[in-house]
Each structure stands twice: as structure tokens, then as C-alpha cells.
Scaffold this motif. Structure first.
Motif, mmCIF file in Angstrom:
data_model
loop_
_atom_site.group_PDB
_atom_site.id
_atom_site.type_symbol
_atom_site.label_atom_id
_atom_site.label_comp_id
_atom_site.label_asym_id
_atom_site.label_seq_id
_atom_site.Cartn_x
_atom_site.Cartn_y
_atom_site.Cartn_z
ATOM 1 N N HIS A 199 9.865 10.330 4.212
ATOM 2 C CA HIS A 199 11.198 10.209 4.806
ATOM 3 C C HIS A 199 12.229 10.420 3.705
ATOM 4 O O HIS A 199 12.301 9.658 2.742
ATOM 5 N N GLU A 209 14.636 7.914 1.698
ATOM 6 C CA GLU A 209 14.095 6.755 0.987
ATOM 7 C C GLU A 209 13.832 7.094 -0.475
ATOM 8 O O GLU A 209 12.703 7.290 -0.898
ATOM 9 N N HIS A 213 7.443 3.868 1.074
ATOM 10 C CA HIS A 213 8.621 4.010 1.921
ATOM 11 C C HIS A 213 9.617 2.917 1.569
ATOM 12 O O HIS A 213 9.304 1.991 0.832
ATOM 13 N N SER A 214 10.823 3.022 2.130
ATOM 14 C CA SER A 214 11.759 1.906 2.081
ATOM 15 C C SER A 214 12.526 1.940 3.407
ATOM 16 O O SER A 214 12.549 2.979 4.063
#
Ligand SMILES: [Zn+2]
Length: 374
Positions: free
Chosen positions: A184, A187, A262-263
């Protein structure tokens, strides 16, 4: 007001002269200070010459700066911050409580201030810098690092996988670990984490030797470079995820662990995301992640939740780790949600970056150790 600073400094002068080289960090705290006015700058410049205040870098106007504060100076430090209304926040409560006795502090200070490492973790690297770093490592450590092209993106960027291995040319160890970031695009902390792991095991191999013992690493720092450079544009992920999936399938006998960063969140998530059901061996995945979460707490890092994607987040969460476990037979497959922060919530302020990466890395060390012993 500066007279007031002068008086405090006279009073504490005796303490400073007795202050020898710091041997342990018992009771030391780390703060972030943010000078917003000329007066704030004046105060910080007076503090910076004192040995009880360990500034990680010079104070710059409207830039955050880390300060490690000795126990005997904490009240005084707060008097400065509050007396002059200097914005500040506590970053580490007690440096000695770190699992590594403060080595993260030492490492990050060195990394941010000297030029020995080929990458500095005080900012989020752009795609160009990621590539340069990969090339530099492959050139500087040809016996250890190689780059493999695993696919191309819609915009014709090359997806490059780092392979890090002590096995002789062309051969592979039985166990491999695959890590990736930047699926993503927004992120930004995720690619930084992948590079941090690479930096530790390659550039700091002497203190991370066990991470390479009988284990190969595959690292794809930016899965979605099209989106990473143009975060706000819509980018289809079809080709990139297909390349990643194929890589997993091609390496089925080797890859035993997969971590996709991820974040934001603070969790180790394992399959499944597509159903509330759990894999047969979920208890093993759960236990390994809990060990990591514990190690992170011990470094003074944040608390990570552990559970399956669909139970911790929501039904339909998860993705790449589901594929890794379900289709590519990778036993230990996790989505790691990293702490958020910053104006948009998605990323940490860059100044805290190195420390956060370091504390998560301590968790990974524990996981790799357990995997190796299995
Ligand atoms: Zn994500």
C-alpha cells in the motif's frame, strides 16, 4: 528569563563536572523537543553544551531534536521545557529497560549522525534512494547480496528483489525468509522497515551474525513503486502482486517465513483474513508473534496486538499473508501493522523513525531465532 537559565546552570555545574562517560543508561530518558521561536533556540543552545543533555543533533529552528536526559537533570529539563513553553514529548521512559541496554539509542545516534552506513534512517527514502541503496549493497557485498528482477509494474518500473545469503553461489539454504513493504503506497514506514532489516544484517553483520546463520533472506522493499512515487494517483496492483505471488510459488520449498509490513496499527496478524476460521497450526503462529511482541515491549517499544487478521481487524482484511500460507505453503505468514503517527496518521514523524524500526527489529530477531531452532 535567560538570567533564570544562568542560575540553574550555576547550581548544577558541580553535577556536570562529576559526570564521567556514561556507562549504563539507568534512569535516562529520551525526549523530543521542538523549538518554535528564537527564544526556544537560545535556551536549547545553552543546554546543548552541557554533558547531562545528550543532543543527537544540533538544534534547528522548527525542527524536532532528540535529547537524552540524565536522571539528575530531569527536573531541570522539565523546568526549561515548561518554563519557556518549548513543545516536547517523552520518547523513551527508561533507556536501561531496553532489552539491549540502550544499544538502539547508540545505533540510531550513530546512524543519524555519521556517514558510515550507506543509508540514514532519519527520513523516508524515495524510490530512487531505495534503488541506489540496493545497488550499492550488491556492489559492496557481492559475496552476500544479489539482486533479482522479479517483474515489472504497469509503468514499467522493475521490481527488484534483494537476496542475502551466506550460501555459496547458486546454492540455497534450506530456510528462507521473505520480507516486503510498500504494497500500500501511502504506508511509507513499511519500505523503511525492510531496508532497516537489510541494513542490520548486511552492514552490521558482525553484531547480527545469527540472522544469517543457515537462513537466506529475500527482501522486496517496495512492492508498489508506481504508487509509492505518486501516492495520490490510483494504481492497479495486479502485476505487482502477481509477481510477488509467483516468486513465492517458485520458492515453495525454501520460504518458511513471510512478513509483509504495513501501517498503521500495532499488530502481528496471521491468516486468515477471508474467514474467521483459523489455520490448523494457528497456535504456533500465535506463540511466535507473542514472543516478538514481548521483545518489542522490552526495548521500550509499543505494545503489539497478536491475532488473525479477520479477528483483530475485520472480516476481509489480510491478503498477501493469506496467499503465502494458503497457496505458497509458507508456515509463518504475517502482516505486520506498524505504529502510526504524523499529520496523516499513516506515518511516524521521521525523527522517531530509527528508534521505531529498531524496536520492531528486536522482535524479528526473536522470531528468526525461533525459526532457526525449529
Ligand atoms: Zn497496508
Amino acid at each position: 528569563m535567560l538570567v533564570f537559565v544562568g542560575i540553574i546552570m550555576l547550581v548544577t555545574a558541580t553535577v556536570s563536572t562529576n559526570n564521567e562517560k556514561i556507562k549504563n543508561y539507568f534512569g535516562y530518558k529520551v525526549y523530543e523537543a521542538f523549538p518554535k521561536t528564537a527564544r526556544h533556540m537560545e535556551v536549547l543552545r545553552l543546554m546543548i553544551i552541557r554533558p547531562e543533555y545528550d543532543f543527537w543533533s544540533s538544534a534547528k529552528f522548527k525542527k524536532p531534536v532528540f535529547v537524552m536526559v540524565a536522571p539528575q537533570s530531569q527536573r531541570e529539563f522539565m523546568t526549561y521545557m515548561e518554563g519557556y513553553h518549548i513543545p516536547h514529548r517523552l520518547i523513551i521512559k527508561d533507556v536501561s529497560q531496553s532489552i539491549d541496554g540502550g544499544s538502539g539509542i547508540n545505533y540510531c545516534k550513530e546512524n543519524v549522525n555519521n556517514k558510515e552506513d550507506k543509508i540514514i534512517f532519519d527520513h523516508y527514502p524515495r524510490w530512487n534512494e531505495v534503488n541506489k541503496y540496493m545497488d550499492l549493497l550488491a556492489r559492496s557485498y557481492p559475496e552476500l547480496v544479489s539482486i533479482e528482477e522479479v517483474g515489472r509494474t504497469h509503468e514499467n518500473r522493475t521490481l527488484r528483489m534483494l537476496r542475502i545469503s551466506t550460501a555459496r553461489h547458486g546454492r540455497r539454504h534450506r530456510k528462507a525468509i521473505l520480507i516486503d513493504g510498500g504494497i500500500h503506497a501511502r504506508e511509507w514506514v513499511a519500505p523503511a522497515m525492510v531496508l532497516y532489516v537489510v541494513n542490520q544484517i548486511v552492514e552490521h553483520r558482525s553484531s547480527n551474525g545469527e540472522m544469517l546463520e543457515g537462513v537466506d533472506w529475500f527482501a522486496l522493499p517496495v512492492v508498489n513503486p508506481d504508487g509509492y512515487e505518486f501516492t495520490h494517483s490510483y494504481v492497479g496492483l495486479g502485476r505487482q502482486t502477481r509477481a510477488l505471488s509467483n516468486f513465492m510459488l517458485d520458492n515453495i520449498p525454501f520460504i518458511k517465513m513471510y512478513l509483509t509490513f504495513h501501517s498503521f496499527g500495532q499488530s502481528f496478524l496471521y491468516p486468515w483474513g477471508h474467514t474467521k476460521e483459523l489455520p490448523d497450526d494457528w497456535e504456533e503462529l500465535d506463540e511466535l508473534a507473542r514472543k516478538a511482541a514481548e521483545a518489542i515491549i522490552k526495548t521500550g517499544g509499543p505494545k503489539f496486538e497478536v491475532g488473525s487478521s479477520s479477528n483483530v481487524l475485520s472480516f476481509g482484511a489480510g491478503g498477501a499473508d493469506d496467499f503465502a500460507k494458503g497457496r505458497a505453503n509458507i508456515k509463518y505468514a504475517y502482516t505486520v501493522e506498524m505504529p502510526g503517527g504524523g499529520p496523516n496518521g499513516f506515518d511516524l514523524p521521521a525523527t522517531s523513525l530509527c528508534l521505531q524500526l529498531h524496536s520492531l527489529y528486536q522482535g524479528l530477531r526473536v522470531m528468526v531465532k525461533a525459526l532457526r531452532e525449529e
